[in-house]
Design an enzyme around this catalytic site. Structure first.
Site, PDB file in Angstrom:
ATOM      1  N   ASP A 105       1.233  -1.159  -0.056  1.00 25.28           N
ATOM      2  CA  ASP A 105       0.022  -0.033  -0.282  1.00 25.28           C
ATOM      3  C   ASP A 105       0.989   0.989   0.439  1.00 25.28           C
ATOM      4  O   ASP A 105       2.237   1.140  -0.032  1.00 25.28           O
ATOM      5  CB  ASP A 105      -0.618  -0.031   1.478  1.00 25.28           C
ATOM      6  CG  ASP A 105      -0.293  -0.256   2.558  1.00 25.28           C
ATOM      7  OD1 ASP A 105       0.858   0.878   2.996  1.00 25.28           O
ATOM      8  OD2 ASP A 105      -0.634  -0.459   3.050  1.00 25.28           O
ATOM      9  N   HIS A 120       8.411  -4.963  -1.658  1.00 29.83           N
ATOM     10  CA  HIS A 120       7.624  -6.242  -2.440  1.00 29.83           C
ATOM     11  C   HIS A 120       6.408  -5.757  -3.532  1.00 29.83           C
ATOM     12  O   HIS A 120       5.150  -6.476  -3.828  1.00 29.83           O
ATOM     13  CB  HIS A 120       6.655  -7.120  -1.107  1.00 29.83           C
ATOM     14  CG  HIS A 120       7.571  -7.710  -0.467  1.00 29.83           C
ATOM     15  ND1 HIS A 120       7.314  -8.758   0.789  1.00 29.83           N
ATOM     16  CD2 HIS A 120       8.446  -9.167  -0.283  1.00 29.83           C
ATOM     17  CE1 HIS A 120       7.464  -9.395   1.102  1.00 29.83           C
ATOM     18  NE2 HIS A 120       8.903  -9.458   0.710  1.00 29.83           N
ATOM     19  N   SER A 192       5.588 -10.176  11.089  1.00 31.26           N
ATOM     20  CA  SER A 192       5.777 -11.291  11.939  1.00 31.26           C
ATOM     21  C   SER A 192       7.211 -12.246  11.253  1.00 31.26           C
ATOM     22  O   SER A 192       6.973 -13.268  12.034  1.00 31.26           O
ATOM     23  CB  SER A 192       4.686 -12.280  10.482  1.00 31.26           C
ATOM     24  OG  SER A 192       5.202 -12.843   9.482  1.00 31.26           O
ATOM     25  N   ASN A 216       4.585  -5.305  18.049  1.00 33.78           N
ATOM     26  CA  ASN A 216       3.894  -6.056  17.701  1.00 33.78           C
ATOM     27  C   ASN A 216       3.442  -6.825  18.359  1.00 33.78           C
ATOM     28  O   ASN A 216       3.630  -7.034  20.012  1.00 33.78           O
ATOM     29  CB  ASN A 216       4.712  -7.215  16.797  1.00 33.78           C
ATOM     30  CG  ASN A 216       4.426  -8.842  16.327  1.00 33.78           C
ATOM     31  OD1 ASN A 216       3.093  -8.334  16.493  1.00 33.78           O
ATOM     32  ND2 ASN A 216       4.496  -8.576  15.252  1.00 33.78           N
ATOM     33  N   PRO A 217       2.214  -6.635  18.287  1.00 32.26           N
ATOM     34  CA  PRO A 217       1.196  -7.683  20.137  1.00 32.26           C
ATOM     35  C   PRO A 217       1.059  -8.502  20.087  1.00 32.26           C
ATOM     36  O   PRO A 217       1.579  -9.059  21.324  1.00 32.26           O
ATOM     37  CB  PRO A 217      -0.192  -7.619  19.811  1.00 32.26           C
ATOM     38  CG  PRO A 217      -0.231  -6.237  18.041  1.00 32.26           C
ATOM     39  CD  PRO A 217       1.057  -7.154  17.632  1.00 32.26           C
TER      40      PRO A 217
END
Ligand code: OAD
Ligand code: ZN
Length: 246
Positions: A105, A120, A192, A216-217
């Site tokens: 995005d 990417h 991740s 990161n949660p």
């Protein structure tokens, strides 16, 4: 948490050369789906072999095209969240700050980040799948049910995102590698950390002595190597960090 945030703030304040790697988690609070979250992740609901590979595109170009154009529409209607905005602030107040993203995005750019390295690719850009010629497409072409054909070779036009099995754009990869090899602070946010070669960047930075902060949660494979793990959404934590910098 307050103590960890204070340490992270001090690391950012004293850093000379910062590299930040972002992943889908940074855009989650903008309503853009991640890939691997158990319920909502795209790869939990869709088959990457069908939608993100040459074989999948060859088998059903219309299906692949419509899936990306639907995602593109979602991104176009999404707005940058406070995490994107905080990262743009961080770049503006740092002399040497390189932002590397795995996201396709443009929310970093819309929040004001400059020279974003897209490892990417970008979903709003297009090229011919056969000859590589770049295209910018009008709304009518984007909303078609089948990909438009290339005026030069007759091949099918596709979004410029990297599919499984494809090489990453060389200039983006070189720039990211170079930056990771010379930074003294690496921020790993909302990824991740399981997709290579992107996930190698924090390891390169760590190996040459850079400090590593992860936001990161959840825990990730990168967490054990991070000096500080700030568990929480980046749209909440990053603005707190920037506010503490003063
Ligand atoms: P993933 O979906 O694999 O991981 C998203 C990460 O974001 C997870 O670790 C979540 O815990 C975390 N997360 C979720 N909400 C968050 C929030 N509000 N704030 C911070 N973190 C949050 O996405 P990526 O790591 O980006 O490839 O995936 C890497 C690549 O795999 C993608 O670029 C894509 C995909 O296949 C291509 O498109 C080529
Ligand atoms: Zn062509």
């Amino acid at each position: 948490m307050a103590k960890r945030l204070a340490i992270a703030t001090e690391l950012v304040r004293s850093a000379q050369r910062i590299v930040c790697l972002t992943g889908a988690g940074v855009s989650a609070e903008s309503g853009v789906a991640t890939f691997r979250d158990a319920q909502s992740g795209l790869w939990a609901r869709f088959d990457p072999a069908q939608l993100a590979s040459q074989a999948g595109f060859a088998a059903d170009p219309g299906l692949v095209w419509q899936w990306y154009m639907q995602r593109l529409q979602g991104v176009a209607h999404a707005a940058p969240n406070p995490g994107h905005v905080a990262l743009a602030h961080l770049q503006a107040r740092s002399a040497d700050f390189v932002l590397v993203t795995q996201n396709v995005d443009d929310l970093h750019e819309r929040a004001g980040s400059l020279k974003v390295i897209h490892l990417h690719g970008q979903i709003s850009q297009f090229h011919c799948n056969d000859c590589g010629l770049r295209y910018s497409l009008a709304e009518a072409d984007r909303s078609a049910v089948f990909p438009p054909t290339c005026g030069k070779c007759g091949g099918l036009i596709r979004p410029s995102v990297i599919w499984f099995g494809e090489a990453l754009p060389e200039s983006a990869l070189d720039a990211a590698w170079h930056a990771a090899g010379r930074c003294d602070l690496f921020l790993c946010i909302g990824t991740s950390g399981v997709v290579y070669p992107a996930a190698q960047l924090p390891q390169i930075a760590r190996r040459q002595g850079a400090r590593l902060i992860e936001i990161n949660p959840d825990e990730t494979p990168l967490s054990p190597t991070a000096e500080i793990h700030l568990p929480g959404p980046s749209g909440v934590i990053l603005p707190q960090l920037v506010a503490q910098l003063g």
